[in-house]
Design a protein around this motif. Structure first.
Motif, short mmCIF file in Angstrom:
data_model
loop_
_atom_site.label_atom_id
_atom_site.label_comp_id
_atom_site.label_asym_id
_atom_site.label_seq_id
_atom_site.Cartn_x
_atom_site.Cartn_y
_atom_site.Cartn_z
N PHE A 102 60.97 36.17 22.77
CA PHE A 102 59.74 35.76 23.46
C PHE A 102 58.59 35.77 22.47
N PRO A 103 57.96 34.63 22.20
CA PRO A 103 56.84 34.59 21.25
C PRO A 103 55.64 35.39 21.77
N VAL A 104 55.14 36.25 20.93
CA VAL A 104 54.00 37.09 21.31
C VAL A 104 52.81 36.24 21.74
N GLU A 105 52.58 35.12 21.06
CA GLU A 105 51.43 34.27 21.44
C GLU A 105 51.61 33.66 22.83
N ARG A 106 52.85 33.39 23.23
CA ARG A 106 53.09 32.89 24.60
C ARG A 106 52.81 34.00 25.61
N TRP A 107 53.23 35.23 25.31
CA TRP A 107 52.95 36.37 26.18
C TRP A 107 51.44 36.53 26.37
N ASP A 108 50.72 36.50 25.27
CA ASP A 108 49.26 36.65 25.34
C ASP A 108 48.63 35.53 26.16
N ALA A 109 49.13 34.30 26.01
CA ALA A 109 48.59 33.17 26.78
C ALA A 109 48.87 33.33 28.27
N ILE A 110 50.07 33.80 28.60
CA ILE A 110 50.43 34.01 30.01
C ILE A 110 49.54 35.08 30.63
N ILE A 111 49.38 36.19 29.95
CA ILE A 111 48.53 37.28 30.47
C ILE A 111 47.08 36.81 30.60
N ALA A 112 46.59 36.08 29.61
CA ALA A 112 45.20 35.60 29.65
C ALA A 112 44.97 34.69 30.84
N LEU A 113 45.89 33.76 31.08
CA LEU A 113 45.68 32.80 32.16
C LEU A 113 46.06 33.38 33.52
N ASN A 114 47.22 34.00 33.62
CA ASN A 114 47.72 34.45 34.91
C ASN A 114 47.05 35.72 35.41
N LEU A 115 46.53 36.53 34.53
CA LEU A 115 45.95 37.81 34.95
C LEU A 115 44.46 37.90 34.62
N CYS A 116 44.12 37.77 33.36
CA CYS A 116 42.72 37.97 32.96
C CYS A 116 41.77 36.96 33.58
N SER A 117 42.21 35.71 33.74
CA SER A 117 41.30 34.71 34.30
C SER A 117 40.89 35.07 35.73
N SER A 118 41.78 35.67 36.48
CA SER A 118 41.41 36.10 37.84
C SER A 118 40.32 37.16 37.79
N PHE A 119 40.48 38.13 36.90
CA PHE A 119 39.45 39.16 36.74
C PHE A 119 38.11 38.53 36.39
N HIS A 120 38.11 37.66 35.39
CA HIS A 120 36.85 37.07 34.92
C HIS A 120 36.18 36.19 35.98
N THR A 121 36.96 35.40 36.71
CA THR A 121 36.34 34.54 37.72
C THR A 121 35.84 35.36 38.91
N ILE A 122 36.61 36.34 39.33
CA ILE A 122 36.17 37.20 40.44
C ILE A 122 34.90 37.95 40.05
N ARG A 123 34.90 38.51 38.85
CA ARG A 123 33.73 39.26 38.37
C ARG A 123 32.48 38.37 38.35
N ALA A 124 32.64 37.12 37.95
CA ALA A 124 31.50 36.21 37.87
C ALA A 124 31.08 35.73 39.26
N ALA A 125 32.04 35.53 40.17
CA ALA A 125 31.74 34.96 41.49
C ALA A 125 31.22 35.98 42.50
N LEU A 126 31.64 37.20 42.39
CA LEU A 126 31.33 38.20 43.41
C LEU A 126 29.84 38.41 43.68
N PRO A 127 28.99 38.52 42.67
CA PRO A 127 27.56 38.71 42.99
C PRO A 127 26.98 37.63 43.89
N GLY A 128 27.28 36.38 43.60
CA GLY A 128 26.77 35.29 44.42
C GLY A 128 27.39 35.26 45.81
N MET A 129 28.64 35.64 45.91
CA MET A 129 29.32 35.65 47.20
C MET A 129 28.79 36.76 48.11
N ARG A 130 28.41 37.86 47.48
CA ARG A 130 27.86 38.97 48.29
C ARG A 130 26.54 38.57 48.89
#
Length: 130
Positions: A102-130
């Motif tokens: 398993f290429p390490v760069e593919r692992w990092d890309a999967i984690i960045a898109l599938n996991l980290c992006s959710s954190f970053h978008t929720i963190r950015a959206a939550l203040p306005g949604m509240r």
């Protein structure tokens, strides 16, 4: 119930995300699309949502593997539409291989898109949604 609401749907240029974007638009929700694809094909999808459902649809090309671009997509959506009511973190990628191959760069890309992006978008959206 959703008429006039605003949604971001990541991964909405194909598959399940496209289905979610269409379902929201069908209910009167304005949609900010995001995903991979050829610009001319994405424009056809965006324009098709507007024509078929009489909503406003836009596209943001944020690279969701980058936290600052996730936040910019949320900010740009709020600026364009005046608010953000719904965030659908649908985008995802996959790679399958035995761990020793398993290429390490593919692992990092999967984690960045599938996991980290959710954190970053929720963190950015939550203040306005509240």
């Amino acid at each position: 119930m959703l008429k006039g609401r605003v949604a971001i749907v990541t991964g909405s240029t194909s598959g399940i995300g496209w289905g979610i974007a269409r379902a929201l638009a069908r209910e009167g929700c304005n949609v900010m699309m995001n995903g991979f694809g050829e610009p001319c094909e994405i424009e056809k999808l965006r324009a098709g949502l507007e024509a078929e459902f009489h909503v406003t649809a836009a596209y943001h090309g944020a690279d969701l593997s980058k936290g600052d671009q996730c936040a910019k997509m949320v900010a740009d959506t709020e600026k364009r539409f005046g608010k953000l009511d719904i965030l659908v973190n649908n985008a995802g990628i996959q790679h399958v291989a035995p761990i020793e191959q398993f290429p390490v760069e593919r692992w990092d890309a999967i984690i960045a898109l599938n996991l980290c992006s959710s954190f970053h978008t929720i963190r950015a959206a939550l203040p306005g949604m509240r």
